[in-house]
Motif scaffolding. Structure first.
Motif, PDB file in Angstrom:
ATOM      1  N   ARG A 121      20.274  21.032   5.325  1.00  0.00           N
ATOM      2  CA  ARG A 121      20.841  20.416   6.524  1.00  0.00           C
ATOM      3  C   ARG A 121      21.082  21.460   7.620  1.00  0.00           C
ATOM      4  O   ARG A 121      20.766  21.242   8.787  1.00  0.00           O
ATOM      5  N   MET A 122      21.609  22.594   7.225  1.00  0.00           N
ATOM      6  CA  MET A 122      21.878  23.624   8.221  1.00  0.00           C
ATOM      7  C   MET A 122      20.578  24.127   8.850  1.00  0.00           C
ATOM      8  O   MET A 122      20.510  24.360  10.072  1.00  0.00           O
ATOM      9  N   ALA A 123      19.544  24.279   8.051  1.00  0.00           N
ATOM     10  CA  ALA A 123      18.259  24.733   8.582  1.00  0.00           C
ATOM     11  C   ALA A 123      17.685  23.710   9.555  1.00  0.00           C
ATOM     12  O   ALA A 123      17.162  24.064  10.621  1.00  0.00           O
ATOM     13  N   MET A 124      17.790  22.435   9.219  1.00  0.00           N
ATOM     14  CA  MET A 124      17.282  21.396  10.111  1.00  0.00           C
ATOM     15  C   MET A 124      18.126  21.301  11.383  1.00  0.00           C
ATOM     16  O   MET A 124      17.604  21.007  12.462  1.00  0.00           O
ATOM     17  N   ARG A 125      19.410  21.565  11.267  1.00  0.00           N
ATOM     18  CA  ARG A 125      20.270  21.523  12.450  1.00  0.00           C
ATOM     19  C   ARG A 125      19.845  22.614  13.441  1.00  0.00           C
ATOM     20  O   ARG A 125      19.757  22.384  14.647  1.00  0.00           O
ATOM     21  N   HIS A 126      19.554  23.790  12.917  1.00  0.00           N
ATOM     22  CA  HIS A 126      19.097  24.886  13.782  1.00  0.00           C
ATOM     23  C   HIS A 126      17.724  24.564  14.363  1.00  0.00           C
ATOM     24  O   HIS A 126      17.470  24.813  15.560  1.00  0.00           O
ATOM     25  N   ALA A 146      18.086  22.054  17.136  1.00  0.00           N
ATOM     26  CA  ALA A 146      18.637  22.680  18.349  1.00  0.00           C
ATOM     27  C   ALA A 146      17.540  23.430  19.104  1.00  0.00           C
ATOM     28  O   ALA A 146      17.475  23.378  20.342  1.00  0.00           O
ATOM     29  N   ASP A 147      16.669  24.103  18.366  1.00  0.00           N
ATOM     30  CA  ASP A 147      15.568  24.821  18.994  1.00  0.00           C
ATOM     31  C   ASP A 147      14.596  23.854  19.674  1.00  0.00           C
ATOM     32  O   ASP A 147      14.126  24.099  20.799  1.00  0.00           O
ATOM     33  N   ALA A 148      14.275  22.733  18.987  1.00  0.00           N
ATOM     34  CA  ALA A 148      13.342  21.752  19.549  1.00  0.00           C
ATOM     35  C   ALA A 148      13.928  21.117  20.803  1.00  0.00           C
ATOM     36  O   ALA A 148      13.221  20.893  21.795  1.00  0.00           O
ATOM     37  N   VAL A 149      15.236  20.814  20.781  1.00  0.00           N
ATOM     38  CA  VAL A 149      15.898  20.229  21.946  1.00  0.00           C
ATOM     39  C   VAL A 149      15.892  21.224  23.112  1.00  0.00           C
ATOM     40  O   VAL A 149      15.605  20.864  24.262  1.00  0.00           O
ATOM     41  N   ALA A 150      16.178  22.488  22.818  1.00  0.00           N
ATOM     42  CA  ALA A 150      16.196  23.508  23.869  1.00  0.00           C
ATOM     43  C   ALA A 150      14.810  23.659  24.491  1.00  0.00           C
ATOM     44  O   ALA A 150      14.678  23.788  25.721  1.00  0.00           O
TER      45      ALA A 150
END
Length: 430
Positions: free
Chosen positions: A241-246, A249-253
């Motif tokens: 989950r933490m890896a997907m959250r990061h 965030a990168d994809a959104v940025a």
């Protein structure tokens, strides 16, 4: 009675594709022996399921001709089946037909002259009118006989069984057996002989039946309860989950940076949608070949699927094997990006005759976004026991979608843009 392992549920789940052959009963005058095809299928949870497997490829015509030039079709191999000849056999088989051990449930197995056509399950108690879709189901599937099994105390089960029997009688459908199972005993609603159906109920032990062993050999699985099935598509936790959250965030940025830099939103929308379509096709190919998207690829695809045309590429090219991709994304994507993938999983499961998983996936999408239209449409179909065969030949091609929707433009990006600032309050803790 013979079945092959399909089921529906409303929590009703319907699973067609069960074949059964009825023969005279032995242990109970009310229980016909039935042979059910033991084809591995996943159970449904509150909705109708149907076996939509494609017609197998036939040999080339020259291979079908014998020495005299006569047409000689190959003999089909017999399909393995489970023979249910007693109440204990029925009670042992039901968990494998619905995929889990039911509690507080009503299960209806529909047969056509001894061949099982559909299995449906509902959670108890039933709201008024819940069983109304049974009448059109009986007609549509050509059901001539049913077996009813209720799980739970009499005050919850008996009204539901009575309603199912009433609907069957009104439709001219014969009730071969109607059972209530509770705390290790069963009662028959169609047998009043004290010698075989005592008022205090009959103790039963499914482990004494060969059905469980035969079902397991044929690849059928019975999980402990519906919650165990729900956990199979629950959000990933911990490091995943933490890896997907990061990654998200990168994809959104990256998306924000690109859209802020553009001077032509319509042109950007066309490019972004075209890239999303390529990513959908690439992801399907990767999973079809046994691969898996990495976190960055999964996160980017999660953003892509928020755009209706990109999501619909997965819908219109749907195949049963695609369920693995949509299940993986349903579990890995951040919650606000999950409804499209969960809805596509629901569609894939419904088409494959797994209405339990279809229902659970649709519920997952609607828990996040109660207004998500694709999930609502699928839930309506499931709760009304519609067969996925209604979709046969009706799905548009990608070219037809393009002709109908026209070229991409800036407004297509709004569903994605609206998600970017939402917080994933439902995200499981890392």
């Amino acid at each position: 009675m013979t079945t092959n392992g399909s089921t529906p549920t409303t929590s009703a789940t319907v699973t067609p594709a069960i074949r059964a052959t009825a023969t005279p009963a032995t242990p109970s005058p009310a229980t016909p022996a039935t042979c059910v095809p033991a084809t591995p299928t996943t159970p449904a949870a509150a909705t109708p399921e149907a076996d939509l497997s494609d017609t197998p490829d036939l040999p080339d015509l020259p291979d079908l001709l014998d020495e005299a030039g006569e047409l000689a079709l190959p003999e089909p191999e017999p399909e393995p089946c489970l023979t249910l000849s007693s109440p204990t056999d029925i009670l042992a088989a039901v968990p494998y037909l619905v995929g889990f051990h039911p509690q507080d449930s009503l299960v209806v197995i529909g047969l056509h002259h001894g061949q099982a056509k559909v299995v449906a399950r509902w959670g108890l108690p039933l709201p008024p009118g819940t069983l109304a879709p049974l009448a059109p189901l009986f007609d549509r599937e050509g059901v001539t006989d049913i077996v009813i099994v209720g799980y739970g105390p009499g005050e919850a089960v008996t009204p539901a069984v009575d309603e199912a029997r009433r609907l069957a009688a009104k439709a001219g459908v014969h009730v071969g057996e109607a059972l209530r199972a509770h705390e290790g005993r069963y009662w028959s609603y169609v047998c009043d002989l004290a010698t075989c159906c005592p008022a205090q109920g009959t103790p039963y032990d499914p482990s004494t039946s060969q059905i469980a062993a035969e079902a397991t050999v044929h690849g059928l699985v019975a999980l402990p309860d519906r919650e165990a099935l729900e956990r199979t598509i629950a959000p990933m936790t911990g490091p995943v989950r933490m890896a997907m959250r990061h990654a998200t965030a990168d994809a959104v940025a990256e998306f924000r940076e690109r859209i802020m830099a553009t001077t032509d939103l319509d042109a950007f929308a066309k490019q972004f949608v075209a890239e999303g379509l390529v990513r959908v096709r690439s992801a399907l190919a990767t999973h079809s070949e046994g691969g898996r998207l990495d976190d960055a690829e999964a996160a980017r695809l999660g953003l892509d699927l928020a755009i209706t045309r990109v999501r619909d590429e997965g819908w219109t090219t749907m195949q049963e094997c695609h369920a693995l991709l949509w299940k993986d994304l349903t579990r890995r994507l951040e919650p606000r990006f999950t409804p499209p993938a969960a809805s596509l999983l629901a569609m894939a499961a419904w088409r494959a005759g797994n209405s339990v998983q279809a229902t659970i996936a649709a519920e997952r999408a609607l828990a996040i976004d109660p207004d998500y239209s694709m999930a609502n449409l699928l839930m309506h179909a499931l709760q009304n026991l519609l067969s996925p065969s209604v979709m046969r030949g009706r799905l548009p091609t990608p070219a037809e979608l393009d002709a109908t929707m026209g070229p991409a433009h800036a407004a297509w990006l709004l569903p994605l843009i609206n998600l970017l600032d939402e917080e994933d309050l439902q995200s499981p803790p890392g």
